[in-house]
Design an enzyme around this catalytic site. Sequence first.
Site, PDB file in Angstrom:
ATOM      1  N   GLY A  31       0.773  -1.019  -0.010  1.00 37.24           N
ATOM      2  CA  GLY A  31       0.099  -0.042   0.000  1.00 37.24           C
ATOM      3  C   GLY A  31       0.825   1.301   0.014  1.00 37.24           C
ATOM      4  O   GLY A  31       2.231   1.304  -0.241  1.00 37.24           O
ATOM      5  N   HIS A  34       2.060   4.481  -5.131  1.00 36.16           N
ATOM      6  CA  HIS A  34       2.543   5.493  -5.838  1.00 36.16           C
ATOM      7  C   HIS A  34       2.546   4.686  -7.479  1.00 36.16           C
ATOM      8  O   HIS A  34       2.101   3.963  -7.765  1.00 36.16           O
ATOM      9  CB  HIS A  34       4.232   5.967  -5.562  1.00 36.16           C
ATOM     10  CG  HIS A  34       4.813   4.440  -5.379  1.00 36.16           C
ATOM     11  ND1 HIS A  34       5.337   3.732  -6.427  1.00 36.16           N
ATOM     12  CD2 HIS A  34       5.517   4.116  -4.207  1.00 36.16           C
ATOM     13  CE1 HIS A  34       6.128   2.780  -5.899  1.00 36.16           C
ATOM     14  NE2 HIS A  34       5.913   2.856  -4.670  1.00 36.16           N
ATOM     15  N   GLY A  36       4.726   3.732  -9.302  1.00 34.06           N
ATOM     16  CA  GLY A  36       5.440   2.248  -9.536  1.00 34.06           C
ATOM     17  C   GLY A  36       4.471   1.165  -9.500  1.00 34.06           C
ATOM     18  O   GLY A  36       4.309   0.261  -9.923  1.00 34.06           O
ATOM     19  N   HIS A  37       3.518   1.458  -8.035  1.00 32.47           N
ATOM     20  CA  HIS A  37       2.392   0.137  -8.026  1.00 32.47           C
ATOM     21  C   HIS A  37       1.551   0.179  -9.024  1.00 32.47           C
ATOM     22  O   HIS A  37       1.072  -0.684  -9.638  1.00 32.47           O
ATOM     23  CB  HIS A  37       1.817   0.666  -6.657  1.00 32.47           C
ATOM     24  CG  HIS A  37       2.586   0.411  -5.286  1.00 32.47           C
ATOM     25  ND1 HIS A  37       2.802   1.703  -4.634  1.00 32.47           N
ATOM     26  CD2 HIS A  37       3.345  -0.571  -5.130  1.00 32.47           C
ATOM     27  CE1 HIS A  37       3.821   1.151  -3.465  1.00 32.47           C
ATOM     28  NE2 HIS A  37       3.905  -0.270  -3.859  1.00 32.47           N
ATOM     29  N   GLY A 147       8.082  -5.584  -8.940  1.00 31.66           N
ATOM     30  CA  GLY A 147       8.741  -4.646  -9.318  1.00 31.66           C
ATOM     31  C   GLY A 147      10.198  -5.121  -9.540  1.00 31.66           C
ATOM     32  O   GLY A 147      10.561  -5.624  -8.716  1.00 31.66           O
ATOM     33  N   SER A 185       9.211   4.969  -4.001  1.00 34.20           N
ATOM     34  CA  SER A 185       9.055   4.106  -2.874  1.00 34.20           C
ATOM     35  C   SER A 185       8.135   4.714  -1.882  1.00 34.20           C
ATOM     36  O   SER A 185       8.047   5.938  -1.736  1.00 34.20           O
ATOM     37  CB  SER A 185      10.436   3.858  -2.322  1.00 34.20           C
ATOM     38  OG  SER A 185      10.357   3.172  -1.131  1.00 34.20           O
TER      39      SER A 185
HETATM   40  P1  AMP Z   1       5.882  -2.488  -1.772  1.00 33.86           P
HETATM   41  O1  AMP Z   1       4.358  -2.128  -1.420  1.00 33.86           O
HETATM   42  O2  AMP Z   1       6.904  -1.407  -1.535  1.00 33.86           O
HETATM   43  O3  AMP Z   1       5.877  -3.901  -1.074  1.00 33.86           O
HETATM   44  O4  AMP Z   1       5.759  -3.092  -3.235  1.00 33.86           O
HETATM   45  C1  AMP Z   1       4.824  -3.652  -4.013  1.00 33.86           C
HETATM   46  C2  AMP Z   1       5.286  -3.970  -5.476  1.00 33.86           C
HETATM   47  O5  AMP Z   1       5.656  -2.784  -5.955  1.00 33.86           O
HETATM   48  C3  AMP Z   1       6.703  -4.703  -5.414  1.00 33.86           C
HETATM   49  O6  AMP Z   1       6.717  -5.843  -6.397  1.00 33.86           O
HETATM   50  C4  AMP Z   1       7.703  -3.716  -5.528  1.00 33.86           C
HETATM   51  O7  AMP Z   1       8.916  -4.119  -6.292  1.00 33.86           O
HETATM   52  C5  AMP Z   1       6.905  -2.902  -6.568  1.00 33.86           C
HETATM   53  N1  AMP Z   1       7.651  -1.546  -6.632  1.00 33.86           N
HETATM   54  C6  AMP Z   1       7.902  -0.602  -5.573  1.00 33.86           C
HETATM   55  N2  AMP Z   1       7.989   0.533  -5.912  1.00 33.86           N
HETATM   56  C7  AMP Z   1       8.436   0.406  -7.413  1.00 33.86           C
HETATM   57  C8  AMP Z   1       8.712   1.281  -8.329  1.00 33.86           C
HETATM   58  N3  AMP Z   1       9.342   2.593  -8.225  1.00 33.86           N
HETATM   59  N4  AMP Z   1       8.916   0.751  -9.647  1.00 33.86           N
HETATM   60  C9  AMP Z   1       8.399  -0.336 -10.114  1.00 33.86           C
HETATM   61  N5  AMP Z   1       7.853  -1.423  -9.075  1.00 33.86           N
HETATM   62  C10 AMP Z   1       7.646  -0.915  -7.854  1.00 33.86           C
END
Ligand code: AMP
Length: 296
Positions: A31, A34, A36-37, A147, A185
Amino acid sequence: MQVVKTISEMQKISLNLKREGKSIAVVPTMGYLHEGHLNLIDKARSAADIVVMTLFVNPTQFAPNEDFGKYPRDFERDRLLAAQQGADYLFAPEINEMYPKGYSTVIKIGQIASVIEGASRPGHFEGVAMIVAKLFNSVLPDYAVFGQKDYQQTLVIKQLVSDLNFPVHIIVAPTVREADGLAMSSRNSYLSREERSSGSILFVALQEALKAIENGTRDRKILNAIMLKELRSVQAIRVDYACAAHALTLDQPPEFISGEPVVLLISCWLGKTRLIDNALTTIPGQGIKKLFVEGI
Ligand code: AMP
């Protein structure tokens, strides 16, 4: 977009969709979404009929001294963003749903989870593997999108899927960056203005090492030193690791050879915030086709 809170309801929905012949892609997240998600939702959409985003801040992947308690959370904002981006379901279980009283199984991954990031965060990837396995068994996806930002995590998950025979195809999406190169992030929200303006140094360090490889550097220690020098140009930074490794095994040979896929991995602290980033390349050589290009 439908919000689903229990495993049994999620499984029922997925089984019904499968009976209708629909394919399912899952996008696991913690959650505080952003771009990226949101890009992962687009990738999932192009792979499958149905997109399930999961939202769960997983306690088992945080060590006791880490930021589980203060990890940023905003369910309503995430719900709106996921819906706007076209997710069909948001699976957002409570902690007791995923880890009920009496829960005791652990997953141990092995070598790929114990080096580099795994060495810095003992137990982290075991927690990741456990929650991903539980999410797979809840959502029953055909595809799962992760990601490249968390590069070693993608290797750990591929190992998990292969060893436990999950019928899930893993898709890795490129890292989405801010204009200055800082990888997006949820943890970037911790950065002070000053720290934020230094944040692009990780990207700069990766680019310098990539340039050195293009220009003929093959010595791993020299590549590591190039990244370290760049990172240390920011006084407030504390480097956790900056290392070049074989992109599939994470072995760290003295020298890389033509055709070898290489990953450059960085983790450092800016104040109280831990940032990670990486870049992929293939060591050039005559007749070598690039296996990896940033963004694939
Ligand atoms: P997180 O919520 O940070 O655990 O990330 C969830 C998913 O989003 C994971 O597969 C991460 O690798 C991916 N992710 C997080 N930040 C980015 C980003 N800047 N670009 C691409 N994927 C991302």
